[in-house]
Write a protein that holds these residues in place. Structure first.
Motif, mmCIF file in Angstrom:
data_model
loop_
_atom_site.group_PDB
_atom_site.id
_atom_site.type_symbol
_atom_site.label_atom_id
_atom_site.label_comp_id
_atom_site.label_asym_id
_atom_site.label_seq_id
_atom_site.Cartn_x
_atom_site.Cartn_y
_atom_site.Cartn_z
ATOM 1 N N SER A 1 -0.314 -0.855 14.598
ATOM 2 C CA SER A 1 -1.470 -1.754 14.535
ATOM 3 C C SER A 1 -1.881 -2.120 13.115
ATOM 4 O O SER A 1 -2.424 -3.207 12.887
ATOM 5 N N LEU A 2 -1.629 -1.231 12.148
ATOM 6 C CA LEU A 2 -2.120 -1.467 10.799
ATOM 7 C C LEU A 2 -1.032 -1.817 9.787
ATOM 8 O O LEU A 2 -1.301 -2.492 8.789
ATOM 9 N N ILE A 3 0.184 -1.374 10.024
ATOM 10 C CA ILE A 3 1.234 -1.526 9.012
ATOM 11 C C ILE A 3 2.301 -2.519 9.461
ATOM 12 O O ILE A 3 2.477 -3.569 8.842
ATOM 13 N N GLU A 4 2.993 -2.213 10.546
ATOM 14 C CA GLU A 4 4.061 -3.111 10.984
ATOM 15 C C GLU A 4 3.516 -4.493 11.343
ATOM 16 O O GLU A 4 4.114 -5.515 10.994
ATOM 17 N N SER A 5 2.376 -4.535 12.018
ATOM 18 C CA SER A 5 1.820 -5.824 12.444
ATOM 19 C C SER A 5 1.364 -6.680 11.273
ATOM 20 O O SER A 5 1.243 -7.905 11.399
ATOM 21 N N SER A 6 1.100 -6.063 10.111
ATOM 22 C CA SER A 6 0.658 -6.820 8.936
ATOM 23 C C SER A 6 1.825 -7.507 8.227
ATOM 24 O O SER A 6 1.610 -8.385 7.391
ATOM 25 N N ASP A 7 3.054 -7.077 8.530
ATOM 26 C CA ASP A 7 4.253 -7.625 7.882
ATOM 27 C C ASP A 7 4.179 -7.504 6.361
ATOM 28 O O ASP A 7 4.603 -8.398 5.627
ATOM 29 N N ARG B 1 0.831 -1.205 0.000
ATOM 30 C CA ARG B 1 0.000 0.000 0.000
ATOM 31 C C ARG B 1 0.868 1.258 0.000
ATOM 32 O O ARG B 1 2.003 1.248 0.454
ATOM 33 N N SER B 2 0.287 2.350 -0.503
ATOM 34 C CA SER B 2 0.971 3.639 -0.534
ATOM 35 C C SER B 2 0.163 4.652 0.262
ATOM 36 O O SER B 2 -1.066 4.713 0.146
ATOM 37 N N PHE B 3 0.859 5.447 1.067
ATOM 38 C CA PHE B 3 0.212 6.413 1.949
ATOM 39 C C PHE B 3 0.684 7.822 1.613
ATOM 40 O O PHE B 3 1.883 8.089 1.565
ATOM 41 N N GLU B 4 -0.271 8.709 1.383
ATOM 42 C CA GLU B 4 0.044 10.116 1.125
ATOM 43 C C GLU B 4 0.293 10.875 2.424
ATOM 44 O O GLU B 4 1.012 11.875 2.440
ATOM 45 N N GLN B 5 -0.329 10.422 3.505
ATOM 46 C CA GLN B 5 -0.129 11.034 4.815
ATOM 47 C C GLN B 5 0.576 10.041 5.734
ATOM 48 O O GLN B 5 0.287 8.844 5.697
ATOM 49 N N LEU B 6 1.453 10.556 6.563
ATOM 50 C CA LEU B 6 2.211 9.683 7.442
ATOM 51 C C LEU B 6 1.320 9.164 8.567
ATOM 52 O O LEU B 6 0.497 9.903 9.115
ATOM 53 N N PRO B 7 1.478 7.895 8.927
ATOM 54 C CA PRO B 7 0.657 7.328 9.996
ATOM 55 C C PRO B 7 1.130 7.802 11.368
ATOM 56 O O PRO B 7 2.280 8.232 11.538
ATOM 57 N N SER B 8 0.244 7.703 12.331
ATOM 58 C CA SER B 8 0.634 7.945 13.718
ATOM 59 C C SER B 8 1.381 6.721 14.231
ATOM 60 O O SER B 8 1.435 5.688 13.557
ATOM 61 N N VAL B 9 1.922 6.837 15.423
ATOM 62 C CA VAL B 9 2.605 5.694 16.033
ATOM 63 C C VAL B 9 1.649 4.507 16.150
ATOM 64 O O VAL B 9 1.988 3.374 15.802
ATOM 65 N N MET B 10 0.423 4.766 16.610
ATOM 66 C CA MET B 10 -0.552 3.702 16.803
ATOM 67 C C MET B 10 -0.970 3.088 15.465
ATOM 68 O O MET B 10 -1.082 1.863 15.346
ATOM 69 N N GLU B 11 -1.178 3.931 14.452
ATOM 70 C CA GLU B 11 -1.579 3.423 13.139
ATOM 71 C C GLU B 11 -0.479 2.568 12.523
ATOM 72 O O GLU B 11 -0.754 1.514 11.935
#
Length: 306
Positions: A21-27, A8-18
């Motif tokens: 929970s949504l990116i690093e944990s998905s591997d 996925r590509s993100f135009e806005q940077l995620p928060s620490v929680m995002e």
């Protein structure tokens, strides 16, 4: 390709929680557009706007470990095919400035190597590009071995992205090439955030489930995280599983300011344009940091049972 593994590509940077929970944990890898646009490095290091002179002034007196390859412009992971050589950073900048002055003529720079008794290796190129020397994984910060840090001064020009602020970053490294270069296909044993300061990189990625098709080198070797394959022309009579390899790959194009999260275990091959500069952050995944050594035998038995 499994839809759950799509990058996925993100135009806005995620928060620490995002991010947690949504990116690093998905591997699964993710691209963050404009992630480093606010770095001082982004405006100061660009070779086309005087960045080489700026870097020369900041760290020109440092001696760094440069990588010289027998297979350039492809820098294979087999340690027998390349060597690390000490080189004044000012001389590497000189090579880059000559190449920029000559409009990309890679014949420049040889005298800088000869000054230090370094002979460029003889080998064929994949695209007519010349032999070259490359700065790979030169430490800007290293938590476990401060003596290895060679470019600490540049730490002032970058900062850790907000979504990584709670991570225990193991190292921050500079990657810089004077001419087009291609890495071998490999995976990292840490999570990786590759931040492109200037230039352009193309990254091919494969999930760890594609490992059988990539034929990793033996575990007992020095380059066990690298693929045996030459992706340009794999010998299918020797590596038949490679026939379906590209069906499992995904391509990402990074432009200056972008960053790419590469989870541990994801194979990747990186193609870099002329005069490309990047910085990467490595940190240990939650799985690896919480794995107890005394449980290794148990984990291995469970994995083998699969």
């Amino acid at each position: 390709m499994d839809s759950s593994l799509q990058i996925r590509s993100f135009e806005q940077l995620p928060s620490v929680m995002e991010f947690d929970s949504l990116i690093e944990s998905s591997d699964v890898p993710a691209v963050f557009k404009g992630c480093v646009n606010d770095w001082k490095a982004f405006s100061k290091w660009n070779p086309s706007t005087g960045g080489l002179d700026y870097l020369l002034e900041r760290v020109g007196s440092c001696v760094v470990e440069a990588m010289l390859s027998k297979s350039a412009p492809v820098f294979y992971g087999d340690l027998r095919s390349h060597e690390r050589v000490p080189l004044p950073f000012s001389d590497f900048i000189g090579i880059c400035k000559q190449r920029l002055h000559n409009g990309g003529d890679g014949s420049s720079g040889s005298f800088e190597l000869e000054k230090h008794g370094i002979a460029e290796p003889e080998s064929e190129s994949i695209d007519g590009a010349p032999q070259q020397i490359y700065l790979a994984q030169v430490p800007i910060m290293h938590t476990e071995n401060e003596d290895k840090v060679q470019l600490e001064t540049l730490r002032e020009d970058i900062h850790t992205p907000l979504f990584l602020e709670e991570k225990v970053v193991a190292s921050v490294n500079l990657w810089m090439n004077s001419a087009q270069a291609r890495s071998s296909t490999h995976y990292d044993p840490h999570h990786n955030l590759l931040c492109l300061v200037c230039g352009c990189k193309q990254v091919l990625l494969w999930p760890s489930s594609a490992s059988p098709m990539l034929y990793p080198m033996p575990l007992y070797g020095e380059a066990s995280n690298h693929s045996l394959l030459s992706l340009e022309n794999p010998d299918l009579s020797v590596y038949p599983r490679a026939k379906c390899l590209m069906e499992y790959s995904q391509k990402v194009i990074l432009h200056a300011g972008d960053a790419l999260f590469i989870p541990e275990g994801w194979f990747h091959q990186v193609d870099s344009d002329d005069l490309t500069i990047a910085v990467n952050f490595w940190w240990q995944s939650n799985i690896m940091s919480s794995m107890s050594e005394h449980m290794d035998a148990y984990y291995l038995r469970r994995i083998l049972k699969r």
